[in-house]
Each structure stands twice: as structure tokens, then as C-alpha cells.
Design an enzyme around this catalytic site. Structure first.
Site, mmCIF file in Angstrom:
data_model
loop_
_atom_site.group_PDB
_atom_site.id
_atom_site.type_symbol
_atom_site.label_atom_id
_atom_site.label_comp_id
_atom_site.label_asym_id
_atom_site.label_seq_id
_atom_site.Cartn_x
_atom_site.Cartn_y
_atom_site.Cartn_z
ATOM 1 N N LYS A 251 0.901 -1.342 -0.134
ATOM 2 C CA LYS A 251 -0.007 0.152 -0.053
ATOM 3 C C LYS A 251 1.031 1.133 0.048
ATOM 4 O O LYS A 251 0.534 2.284 -0.546
ATOM 5 C CB LYS A 251 -1.117 -0.237 1.031
ATOM 6 N N LYS B 9 -4.152 3.822 2.347
ATOM 7 C CA LYS B 9 -5.335 3.226 1.549
ATOM 8 C C LYS B 9 -6.142 4.087 0.755
ATOM 9 O O LYS B 9 -6.594 3.927 -0.130
ATOM 10 C CB LYS B 9 -5.961 2.112 2.375
#
Lengths: 426, 426
Positions: free
Chosen positions: A100, A200
């Protein structure tokens, strides 16, 4: 039809890497074959259940020198993972990653590199583990214009906050328990401060809102400010508290974004409040299609590896020589009954012995009564009451209900509804 | 890079057809162009906002004689829609359809035909409208083995049952109201008996469980048996009642399926209970990844057209000459604050005048207090209480909070949490 197979190398053999190797061993998608596993100290990691054809190595050069077609990057962190991903794309390989931080910071450049190289870069596993929200935004609702995203993107914070909610625990106690259970790191800063969630959210902004946002530009507030007393007050407001990651396009200027990660009150009736424990949940508001909601496990080897393997399956399916669609196999048999508890509602002429007669028939078939519910008598002539029974074989219940139907006190046919347990329909 | 454009014909210009044409006019996906609209009595339907380049026709032969690449079938029903879909595929065109009965009954053969022709057959709109569950099953969690599906697939039944739940209405009254609002047909048989839901469940079995099930083999029970009194009893059992479509693979024989559509009790805490009004919700249980949940609007022009246009976008993107990935645009600005109500928790030394001082500062910035909450006094020295305020400009709130912070009765910093409304985070 050609049977080209995508040869896959795993970089990293931790929890997720092992889980990916397990699926690729047990049921590899069509056209996908695991050929290399790279890890430091690989001798220590070697697993007997992996096919003996797989090459184990602790030298990443051996992977780049090989004929693998797809590299799965599960090392994490910006470097050397980033260098390996770039090198993979530059050398004409597609890449699947769960990283991520890398995608949040460098996704735009890496996607451009992939596009220039006519290769694929996929990262479903980088956000919300097993929830296929990247695919939903990129493909599933691609025809819409997503204007708002709100979600629970960090399972650690959600675990802590839902523990505080349900057990009345203090933040410190809930954190300690999350650490004991392995839901939180020894240093929980990234989770608790919101840094994990904002990486995210930055990825979801790029894929869903089609706007590139630097993670550092997303304001974060820590959940540490939330006290047990806040849940008591929130409850009075018919709310609970969750770490909410939100991003919204300015309707007047769709390159301007409002975005934050912070503890927030959410109505108890809302879907966001229903995300419990370490679950994740994402809501997208589309201009044309309204709200869609995606929920599931945000982390863990199983869910994350499903995301990785699904990306691999998609890359293999995009090979020009693959079949466009595979029809399903016909069912050999379709049965109508699940093994569940049941709710039986009778409407009877009220007179002594009704319940005894029903209970006797149920008992004669070894069907256990769980509860008998009767509200104040509506009318002596048509009195509805309910018997709930424990799960029993469907055929047995059918026989018992047929016998019961022959009794003479019914005013209306028996209503028989299955009762789904939390576990069977959460 | 080539700029091949997929030329698209719409068959059918009802609610969904119009909504598809609207998106294709306002923001067509890359590589998609609407060129033909077919409808009976097309003169009556012609819409001024559609590009003058689009050919309107009531002769389907004109569409087949044209150079369209993709046919969108929105006519519904088995025939002539089925014949047109077959003919489209046989003539080398890809097809997008919202036709659940056609796909439920003939999907297997049509997918095989598409595969033989190396063309695409997509039907995201056939199940659960705007929820991209077909894509999730086919791609997003393709790496998993889905073992169980449970869902609310019929918005009409869900509207009726949630009305009975919330308003205590009888079935007849709830149905009449649903008909008035256009949620139910004059003849509601297909919805109420479960025939609509079982066609959708058959499609989900094919795509998700990879098993072909004839809709007629799925047992249905009507929701008409549910009475207002059942909601009262269900409530005592901490449950509510929903029309649940379920299918599960037999672990011992994965070609054997248990499947049914019937009214069922579901725990009030479950996600299934949270699907209200005409919403749909689908739960999939994966062998590796656990449960994932998908929710949104199951019908209506907007959501259904998003599914259709997303399928068109995917087909266009699969053209070999399309870019593999398009990087997002950078944000021009990222702001941290949403316009929401706020929860302000103060911890103060309890003494007269505290609330007056706070209220005065808030009022001086035109910030309206919504509620003041105070539990029994914890301690005179550290008394937490809460003020909720109506939405106000973020900068105004920041200024007011800075002034409040300078007051001398604080024992701890003020905690400021946004309150998401139902509408902003359902």
C-alpha cells in the site's frame, strides 16, 4: 487454443506469501503456475507442500534472470520493493503487489510505466485485504462517476473501537488486548494515528475518484483521543464511534478533494456501524448509481492472498489466447433445504392440550424445541403462537409438519421460516 | 496507439435504456460510442439530448445491417431478446444485457457461443442492479472458491418486508403502498413468489459457485405467508424477516447444491437485516478469504445503467490497442474538513458559568448548539460533558475552538469528532 501459462514468482514468503503459495498449489487459476519463491534465508522457509518444481532462492537476481512472466511483490515497504517492481515492469513482466505504501506514493508513475510497457500492474491486496474494492472501482462501477468514498480501512483501529464499544474498555486496555491477539503491532503508531488508513485512502482516491492525492496531504487525527465516556455519549446520540477515512470531490472543481482520516460518530443504524472487529467496509457514492457498499476482512493471509491470486487470474485471463468465458458445470442435484433452526407459527383455536399435542409430535421425531413464544391472546378463535426448534434434518421436519397439519385445531396453515444464525448470514 | 472505438447499439429505450443513453451522452467511457437506438414506435421515444449522429430505428434489421460492434440488449424476456443476442454473437459482436431470465436459462449456452466467437457476453445488470457482484465473483474474488451465497436479491420484497417491520403494516397494505410508489408491479407474482430472485440466484450460482442450476430447480416460498405478528415474534428473537436467496455447495460433492428462496428470520445485528427499503445485499463465503458483502441499489435506471456502461467500458478496454492502465490526474488541492455536525467533548473543572462561557463563544461565531449531554457528574475536578453542534464552516469551528481552548477551566483538551449523518455514511 494456445495454453500459454503465466509463470509466477513470489517475492516474500511471510503470512501472505505462504497463503498465496497455498492457493496456487491447491487450486491455481487457469493459466497460472508458481515457479519461483524468493525470500531472505529461504532455507528456513522452505515448505514441503509446495511443488518440487518450484525454485526457492534468496537471490533476487535469480528471479530476474529467469523466464517468469509475473512478479508478485509481498516484501512491503518503499525500498527495495519499489526498485524490484520497476525493474519487473521494465523487463516486460506484469506485477501484482500488496504494497500500500508503494502504490499510495508511486502508483501513478508505476501505472504509467506499466502502460508504456503494455504490462499489468495490479494491487487489489493493497487496500482492504479480501474485499475486491479496487476491482469494483476500476471495473465494476467504472461507468459511474464516484463522488464520495467513506470507509473503515484499518482493522486494528476498528477492533480497538468496537472493543471499547462492546466491553466498555479504555483505549489502553483495548489496545493491549489487540496487541495480545496480534491485531495490533507492538508500535501501533501507523494504525492509531491513521497513517495506514490514509495510504489506503490515497489509493482509493486514485482508482475511484480518479484524482492523485499524496498521502501526506490527507489530514489524520489519532483515535487515542477517544475515551470510554465518548461511547456513552455517542450512544445517547444513537451513534457509535469509528475511524472513518473519507474523501469527496468538490462538485465545482473535481480536481479539489476534501479528505481526512479521523475518529467520527456514525449512526448505529448505518452500515459503517455494522463493521465490527477487524472488518473493513467501504462506501462509494456514485453520481448515477447511488451508494454501493463493500465489506469483508481487511487483512490476514487468507483474504489478502485471495486478492493476490484474483489479480493473477485476471492477468492470465487477459492473455490474448485465453478463452473469453468459461461456462459453469451443470449441477448434479439441487436440494431445497438448509440445516437451520426453524420458526414455526401456528394459528389455532385456543383450548387446553394444543401445545402438548404439538410437542409430542416434535418429540417423537427427536426435534428439540428451543422456545415457545406467545403474546397476549389475540382471540380464543384464532390465536397465533410460535415454537422455535433447533436445527434438524429437513426431511424429518417435513414429516413432523405433515403430521401436525392433520391435527384439528388449526385455523390457518402453519408458517415455517428458517432462522439464519449470525454465522450463516452475517 | 490506435483509437479504435466500440460502436454501440441499444435495443430497448425504456427506463434503463434512457439512463444508459444519458451516461453515454454525458460521459462515455474511453473507446465507447453510442451509434444506434432501436425501439418499437421509436418516433415516440426520440430524445433531443441524444447526439444527432445517433441512428434511431424501429427496425432491428437496420441494427444488424450496421457496423455496430456491441449490442446492448434491454428488451427483456426470453424472446425475441434471446434470438437477437444469439444473432449478435454469431455476427461477431459482443453483447451486454440486463436480461436475468435469458441469462438464468440460457447463460451457459450463450457464454459458450461467445467464447467460440471470441466475443464478450456481459450481464452485470442482470443481478442486483448497480452492485457489481458479477464482476466481484468473476474477477474480484476469482482466486477464492466461493462455497456459499446468501442475499437479498429482490427489492420489491425487501421494500414490503421492511415496511411491515418499521410501520407494523399488514402484507396487503405494504404491497399496496409498494405498488403506489412503483416498487411493485400490478401483478406482483414474480417478485412475491420468489421467481425473480431465483433467476438471479441461478446466475450467481453459475458465476460464483461455478455450477449451473436451472431456475425451476430452486425451491421458492412466497413472502405472502408472513404476517405482521411474525415481525413481533421475530423481534422477541432479536431477529427480523427478509426474503433470503441462498445457495451452498455440498463440501462432499461440489456439483450438488442446496438452494432456496424463502422468507427467513435473520438476526437484527446481521448485515442482511441492515438492507432496508428496496436495497439489495449479497454475502459470499469464500473458502480462503471468508465472507465478503456487497450492497447497494438493486434496481432503477441509474444503478442498472451504471452496470451496463461499466460492462461496455470493460469490453472497450479489452480491445488490444487500448492502454493497459490510465493514471489518475493529480489533485489541485486537498482540504481536510467536511461540512458535518460535530461532537465536542469537554473535560472541565465543574463550576458555575462553564456552559455559558462556551455557549457565548459558539454563538458569537453563529454556531448553533444542537444538544448538551451530561451524565451524572464523575467528579467536580474532571467533569466530561458533550455539546453537539449543527454543521458549520470548518474554519469557523476551528476559530471558535481556539478561543474556547483559551478558557481556564479545561482539565483535558477538547475532543472534536465529526458526526456523520445517515445520508453521509449509510
Amino acid at each position: 487454443m494456445s495454453t500459454h501459462t503465466a509463470r509466477v514468482a513470489l517475492l516474500g514468503f511471510g503470512t501472505v506469501g505462504r497463503a498465496v503459495a497455498q492457493i496456487l498449489t491447491e487450486r491455481p487459476p487457469a493459466g497460472v503456475r508458481l515457479t519461483h519463491i524468493f525470500n531472505r534465508n529461504v532455507a528456513r522457509k522452505r515448505a514441503g507442500w509446495v511443488s518440487p518444481d518450484v525454485v526457492w532462492t534468496d537471490d533476487v537476481e535469480a528471479v530476474f534472470a529467469s523466464d517468469v512472466d509475473v512478479i508478485v511483490e509481498l516484501v512491503g515497504g518503499r525500498e527495495p520493493a519499489g526498485a524490484w517492481v520497476r525493474r519487473a515492469l521494465e523487463s516486460g513482466r506484469s506485477v501484482v503487489t500488496a504494497n500500500k505504501q508503494l502504490i499510495a506514493h508511486e502508483g501513478r508513475d508505476l501505472l504509467r510505466l506499466a502502460s508504456d510497457q503494455r504490462r499489468h500492474l495490479r494491487f487489489e491486496a493493497a487496500v482492504a485485504g479480501g474485499i475486491p474494492v479496487i476491482g469494483a472501482f476500476r471495473d465494476g462501477i467504472a461507468g459511474d462517476r464516484i463522488e464520495r468514498i467513506a470507509g473503515i480501512l484499518n482493522g486494528t483501529c476498528n477492533y480497538i473501537l468496537t472493543s471499547m464499544e462492546s466491553a466498555g474498555a479504555t483505549f489502553a486496555d483495548a489496545l493491549a488486548r489487540a496487541q495480545e491477539l496480534g491485531y495490533a503491532e507492538t508500535d501501533p503508531t501507523d494504525d492509531v494515528e491513521g497513517y495506514d488508513a490514509r495510504a489506503k485512502l490515497a489509493i482509493l482516491c486514485a482508482v475511484g475518484l480518479r484524482v492523485q492525492v499524496a498521502p501526506a496531504d490527507i489530514a489524520c487525527r489519532p483515535i487515542t483521543v477517544v475515551d470510554a465516556v465518548d461511547f456513552q455519549y455517542a450512544d445517547q446520540l444513537h451513534c457509535t464511534i469509528r475511524q472513518i477515512s473519507q474523501a469527496e470531490l468538490d462538485p465545482a472543481d473535481p480536481t479539489r478533494v476534501v479528505a481526512s482520516v479521523r475518529p467520527s460518530l456514525v449512526p448505529r443504524r448505518s452500515m459503517l456501524a455494522r463493521a465490527e472487529g477487524s472488518k473493513n467496509l467501504i462506501l462509494a457514492r456514485g453520481h448515477y448509481g447511488g451508494d454501493t457498499i463493500y465489506s469483508g476482512s481487511g487483512a490476514g493471509g487468507g483474504p489478502t492472498s485471495v486478492a493476490v491470486v484474483s489479480d493473477l487470474a485476471a492477468i492470465a485471463a487477459l492473455e490474448p489466447e485465453r478463452p473469453v468465458a468459461t461456462p459453469p458445470q451443470p449441477a448434479s442435484r439441487v436440494d431445497p433445504e438448509f440445516l437451520t433452526a426453524h420458526y414455526l407459527r401456528f394459528v389455532v383455536k385456543d383450548r387446553p392440550g394444543v401445545l402438548a399435542a404439538l410437542a409430542t409430535i416434535l418429540a417423537s421425531h427427536d426435534i428439540n424445541i428451543d422456545a415457545v413464544l406467545q403474546q397476549r391472546v389475540h382471540s380464543k378463535d384464532a390465536n397465533p403462537f410460535v415454537v422455535t426448534i433447533e436445527p434438524c434434518p429437513p426431511a424429518t421436519l417435513a414429516t413432523a409438519l405433515a403430521e401436525i397439519a392433520r391435527l384439528d385445531f388449526h385455523v390457518a396453515p402453519t408458517v415455517d421460516l428458517p432462522i439464519l444464525s449470525d454465522g450463516s448470514g452475517a
